[in-house]
Write an enzyme that holds these catalytic residues in place. Structure first.
Site, mmCIF file in Angstrom:
data_model
loop_
_atom_site.group_PDB
_atom_site.id
_atom_site.type_symbol
_atom_site.label_atom_id
_atom_site.label_comp_id
_atom_site.label_asym_id
_atom_site.label_seq_id
_atom_site.Cartn_x
_atom_site.Cartn_y
_atom_site.Cartn_z
ATOM 1 N N CYS A 14 0.819 -1.231 0.000
ATOM 2 C CA CYS A 14 0.000 0.000 0.000
ATOM 3 C C CYS A 14 0.844 1.269 0.000
ATOM 4 O O CYS A 14 0.578 2.217 0.747
ATOM 5 C CB CYS A 14 -0.929 -0.002 1.211
ATOM 6 S SG CYS A 14 -2.026 -1.424 1.260
ATOM 7 N N ILE A 17 2.451 5.690 -3.758
ATOM 8 C CA ILE A 17 2.333 5.725 -5.215
ATOM 9 C C ILE A 17 1.224 4.793 -5.707
ATOM 10 O O ILE A 17 0.667 5.002 -6.786
ATOM 11 C CB ILE A 17 3.698 5.387 -5.864
ATOM 12 C CG1 ILE A 17 3.684 5.526 -7.395
ATOM 13 C CG2 ILE A 17 4.157 3.978 -5.505
ATOM 14 C CD1 ILE A 17 3.716 6.949 -7.850
ATOM 15 N N ALA A 18 0.869 3.809 -4.883
ATOM 16 C CA ALA A 18 -0.187 2.864 -5.286
ATOM 17 C C ALA A 18 -1.556 3.539 -5.332
ATOM 18 O O ALA A 18 -2.466 3.064 -6.025
ATOM 19 C CB ALA A 18 -0.210 1.665 -4.344
ATOM 20 N N LYS A 102 10.060 1.486 -10.017
ATOM 21 C CA LYS A 102 11.484 1.745 -10.231
ATOM 22 C C LYS A 102 12.124 2.211 -8.927
ATOM 23 O O LYS A 102 11.390 2.773 -8.104
ATOM 24 C CB LYS A 102 11.726 2.747 -11.348
ATOM 25 C CG LYS A 102 10.673 3.821 -11.610
ATOM 26 C CD LYS A 102 10.303 4.800 -10.545
ATOM 27 C CE LYS A 102 11.421 5.450 -9.807
ATOM 28 N NZ LYS A 102 10.939 6.308 -8.686
#
Lengths: 361, 361
Positions: A14, A17-18, A102
């Protein structure tokens, strides 16, 4: 496209960015936000509730449980980099296609193991570099590929900086050696290096040398650095990344007959439109008091935000595999690998006192 | 200002750039285009005729003759760099104030001899870096000096490139070791280095290191190179200059709380207006899909082109000396010297295989 199946995507972890990627999955055609897993069921449930998951979405209290669900086609992995090798490899083993944040690994050796697992299991891997999928990026690429308007790339410069606050500099996973141990280089430098590779048509440089003066935190994690990249044909590029300077994200690419500039390549200033400027065969007026021609501003509109375009591309590839028995695309993983390879080279150069590092693919 | 005398300026040599400066002298208040000298009277006469010299302007068939004319207050010297030491020193000895083209010398040792001659004879020296005098430059400086809007400089990048044609690359004085032997570094790199010093409030870096991969022509003159500059407090800057890439002239300056960008710092896109963009305390919207705030575009209008502003500043200083017995200004020569010093450091680093060079003022 219309005949491709909807792809069930589960989110592993979680991370902040999710949230953005959950929305992107909801927005993208053929993508279905199917599940989220966290280390506790409570956290997963709260995340699903807060991020507009559809009513039929599943929540899991462990990553393994999500990976074992046969209805999940693909996973998005925003975990700290130090966990990528373990979870991306396991996801591949469980035949889940992978959208991986990334940097893709702590080093290219780790990433090669992930790629081996993907190859062995016939799953697609793509990294989460969103700006690659903004329609602006293709328009810029068209310009850079134009022999007449741009010619051959001669030099590029890229930077990505933001002024992290005290909390970030103390607590964020990107300053922790055991989590995102590549720090600013892995986080911000990833984008800079990718942009340079992109401008160079993914031709690897022959040599990379880190610039003196990187800043490391007490734990030895890079929070500011830069490097120059050199191709034997004379092309050169530089980049700078830092958690210690105001927000900036620039690409300058200069060819033999044209130039391209933009200052918001990673996150466009605005979600639904994005601009860049170009100039071609420019010189001066007779008394050298102005330019002829003036630069051109290009604005590209997109209904779907770039992260949703990324999801769209990912599910297109996955759908082709699922519905048509296509082979996984090799270009996206190759781009990820080259980016990681150059991050490794910059790190090696820093660790060896700013010596030039030969790049071998 | 209104009480300052008109200053009679003579031009030593008929370089291309002297055309633009002749016009600037005609445009600038208190400046009088009084004479031009060339190695032949014919050339001087043709230049005067082609460049709107006033009817009373004198033409000379030798530089010495112009320097011996007691009515000339000041000279503009656009001669090749290799001739600066000789002619600027002689001009000083003849009590002529000096507007000197860049680079000011082949090395800082030469320039120090010129400065000694100026000091000994009480004459003003200023270099011909026109963009310093554009009113935009002061507005940008106001921004960079603003603790609130910009904070402390952390990083800067500058480039100046243009795609020289085959004739230039074969015949221009800037590719000839015996004329402007510093090549692209002395010509274009001068501007880049000056812009970085300007952004850093003229604080010299502690270390300079040239980037690998400079391009030298057959005679050993630099036609493309770059360097990074490092301050012990963590500031870093890079620049790239080249005769081999399309026209570009960028400054990016990033501070702790703000950023500044422009892509036409040396010659504005248009003569009478010039722009730059800034941003301060920028972050992202809630889902990180756009910037808050958006960057601001600033446009500065100027009736007088920047090269005429330069002449105006020069004759203001000279007028104060002539009319009021003021001392020559020391700031402009100090800026010239620091710029030259860093050019020397980059050259030394290139010549020594890209080793870091300590800068000692």
């Amino acid at each position: 496209m219309a005949n491709l199946p909807s792809i069930n995507i589960g989110i592993i972890g979680c991370a902040d960015i999710a949230r953005k990627v959950s929305r992107a999955i909801n927005l993208a055609p053929n993508a279905h936000l199917a599940a989220v897993a966290s280390r506790t069921l409570e956290k997963a449930s709260a995340f699903a509730k807060a991020n507009d998951f559809p009513a039929d979405a599943k929540v899991f209290g462990s990553y393994e449980a999500l990976l074992d669900d046969p209805e999940i086609d693909a996973v998005y992995i925003p975990l700290p980099t130090s966990l990528h090798l373990k979870w991306a490899s396991l996801a591949a083993l469980k035949k889940k296609h992978i959208l991986l944040e990334k940097p893709v690994g702590l080093n290219v050796g780790e990433f090669d193991k992930i790629l081996e697992a993907c190859d062995a299991n016939g799953v697609q891997l793509m990294d989460g570099t969103m700006w690659m999928h903004n329609p602006r990026t293709q328009q810029m690429k068209d310009f850079l590929s134009d022999e007449h308007r741009f010619g051959q790339l001669r030099t590029a410069h890229s930077c990505f900086t933001f002024a992290a606050d005290a909390d970030f500099l103390k607590n964020d996973i990107r300053v922790k050696p055991d989590l995102d141990g590549l720090g600013s280089l892995g986080d911000q430098g990833w984008y800079c290096i990718r942009s340079i590779l992109w401008a160079a048509d993914y031709e690897l440089p022959d040599t990379v040398v880190a610039l003196p003066g990187p800043v490391l935190n007490e734990a030895g994690v890079i929070i500011s650095c830069g490097a120059s990249l050199h191709w034997d044909d004379g092309k050169v590029a530089t980049f700078h990344c830092s958690f210690l300077a105001h927000l900036a994200m620039d690409i300058t690419a200069i060819g033999t007959t044209g130039s391209l500039h933009l200052n918001d390549f990673i996150i466009p200033f605005q979600e639904k439109e994005a601009s860049f400027t170009t100039n071609s065969k420019a010189g001066f007026n007779e008394l050298v008091t102005g330019w002829v021609p003036q630069p051109s501003l290009h604005t590209v509109y997109t209904e779907l935000p770039q992260e949703a375009c990324m999801v769209r591309e990912f599910v297109r590839l996955v759908g082709n595999i699922k519905a048509n028995g296509a082979k996984p695309d090799q270009e996206w993983p190759a781009r990820s690998r080259k980016t990681q390879l150059l991050i490794d080279a910059v790190k090696t150069s820093i660790d060896s006192g700013f010596t030039p590092v030969k790049v071998t693919g």
